[in-house]
Design a protein around this motif. Sequence first.
Motif, short mmCIF file in Angstrom:
data_model
loop_
_atom_site.label_atom_id
_atom_site.label_comp_id
_atom_site.label_asym_id
_atom_site.label_seq_id
_atom_site.Cartn_x
_atom_site.Cartn_y
_atom_site.Cartn_z
N VAL A 124 -2.06 3.44 45.33
CA VAL A 124 -1.68 4.31 43.87
C VAL A 124 -2.33 3.26 42.89
CG1 VAL A 124 0.61 4.29 42.68
CG2 VAL A 124 1.10 4.83 44.57
N PHE A 125 -2.77 2.37 43.46
CA PHE A 125 -3.58 1.52 41.60
C PHE A 125 -5.03 1.75 41.66
CE2 PHE A 125 0.52 -0.95 41.62
CZ PHE A 125 1.48 -0.83 40.42
N ALA A 126 -5.41 2.56 42.66
CA ALA A 126 -6.57 2.77 42.97
C ALA A 126 -6.84 3.70 42.11
CB ALA A 126 -6.97 2.78 44.59
N TYR A 127 -6.00 5.27 42.71
CA TYR A 127 -5.97 5.84 41.38
C TYR A 127 -5.47 5.84 39.93
CZ TYR A 127 -6.33 9.47 46.30
OH TYR A 127 -6.35 9.17 47.16
N VAL A 128 -4.40 4.97 40.42
CA VAL A 128 -4.17 4.78 38.09
C VAL A 128 -5.73 4.39 37.57
CG1 VAL A 128 -3.24 3.24 36.97
CG2 VAL A 128 -1.99 4.52 38.77
N PHE A 129 -6.49 3.73 38.52
CA PHE A 129 -7.89 2.92 37.84
C PHE A 129 -8.55 3.75 37.64
CE2 PHE A 129 -11.05 0.09 38.95
CZ PHE A 129 -10.74 -0.41 37.79
N ILE A 130 -9.16 4.50 39.02
CA ILE A 130 -10.35 5.67 39.82
C ILE A 130 -10.27 6.64 38.16
CG2 ILE A 130 -11.55 6.53 40.83
CD1 ILE A 130 -11.09 4.95 42.65
N LEU A 131 -9.19 7.17 38.04
CA LEU A 131 -8.60 8.59 37.22
C LEU A 131 -8.05 7.82 36.03
CD1 LEU A 131 -7.01 10.30 39.54
CD2 LEU A 131 -9.58 10.57 39.16
N GLY A 132 -7.55 7.08 35.85
CA GLY A 132 -6.86 6.17 34.54
C GLY A 132 -7.74 6.01 33.27
N THR A 133 -8.39 5.80 33.80
CA THR A 133 -9.52 3.82 33.05
C THR A 133 -10.45 5.39 32.53
OG1 THR A 133 -9.14 2.07 34.47
CG2 THR A 133 -11.09 2.30 33.14
N PRO A 134 -11.56 5.66 32.97
CA PRO A 134 -12.32 6.82 32.33
C PRO A 134 -11.17 7.74 32.00
CG PRO A 134 -12.84 6.96 35.27
CD PRO A 134 -11.47 5.97 34.95
N GLY A 135 -10.68 8.55 31.85
CA GLY A 135 -9.30 9.71 31.10
C GLY A 135 -9.03 8.56 29.95
N GLY A 136 -8.77 7.71 29.86
CA GLY A 136 -8.18 6.98 28.95
C GLY A 136 -9.19 6.98 27.52
N LEU A 137 -10.05 6.42 28.74
CA LEU A 137 -11.48 6.04 27.75
C LEU A 137 -12.21 7.07 26.96
CD1 LEU A 137 -13.34 3.45 29.51
CD2 LEU A 137 -12.22 3.00 27.33
N ALA A 138 -12.30 8.90 27.79
CA ALA A 138 -12.53 9.83 27.40
C ALA A 138 -12.56 10.52 26.17
CB ALA A 138 -12.43 10.79 28.49
N LEU A 139 -10.55 10.26 26.72
CA LEU A 139 -9.32 10.52 25.56
C LEU A 139 -9.70 10.12 24.30
CD1 LEU A 139 -6.67 10.79 27.31
CD2 LEU A 139 -7.69 12.62 26.75
N GLU A 140 -9.94 8.63 24.00
CA GLU A 140 -10.06 7.58 23.14
C GLU A 140 -11.66 8.37 22.20
OE1 GLU A 140 -9.33 3.27 21.61
OE2 GLU A 140 -11.06 3.48 23.38
#
Length: 138
Positions: A86-102
């Motif tokens: 679960v945390f791998a998906y959060v890290f792998i998808l969430g980090t670049p996604g959050g940075l792209a949105l910012e």
Amino acid sequence: MSEHTTSATTRPSTRKRYKRVAYALLGAGILALWIGIALDRFVLGVALYWAGGIGMGLVQRFSPVELYDERDTTIERKASQNTVNVFAYVFILGTPGGLALEESGVVTLPGEFYGATWTLFAVFVVFGASVLYHKYRS
């Protein structure tokens, strides 16, 4: 003449009793921490929390019965695997996604985002090092 052996029916109940004592000590420590925070006695709460945790460890270490068996180990392994996934998906998808949105100006990320990102990174570094250690140690 014959040695007294613990029957198979009393052993699980003894195991349960020691598990309950261990978890009760930890629960009391957590409750003491919350009460300490509520009463503005944080240091006392932390000390009692540590006492509960140490008490739990002592019960687990020095109980006359084995508290965990193969079934517990299997359950913990599966739960650990699910948690890491679960945390791998959060890290792998969430980090670049959050940075792209910012970067695109859609959201402004709080500082906590970066702290959480570094924390997840550290967890996976420790996990990878642990896997390598146990892989080449065995």
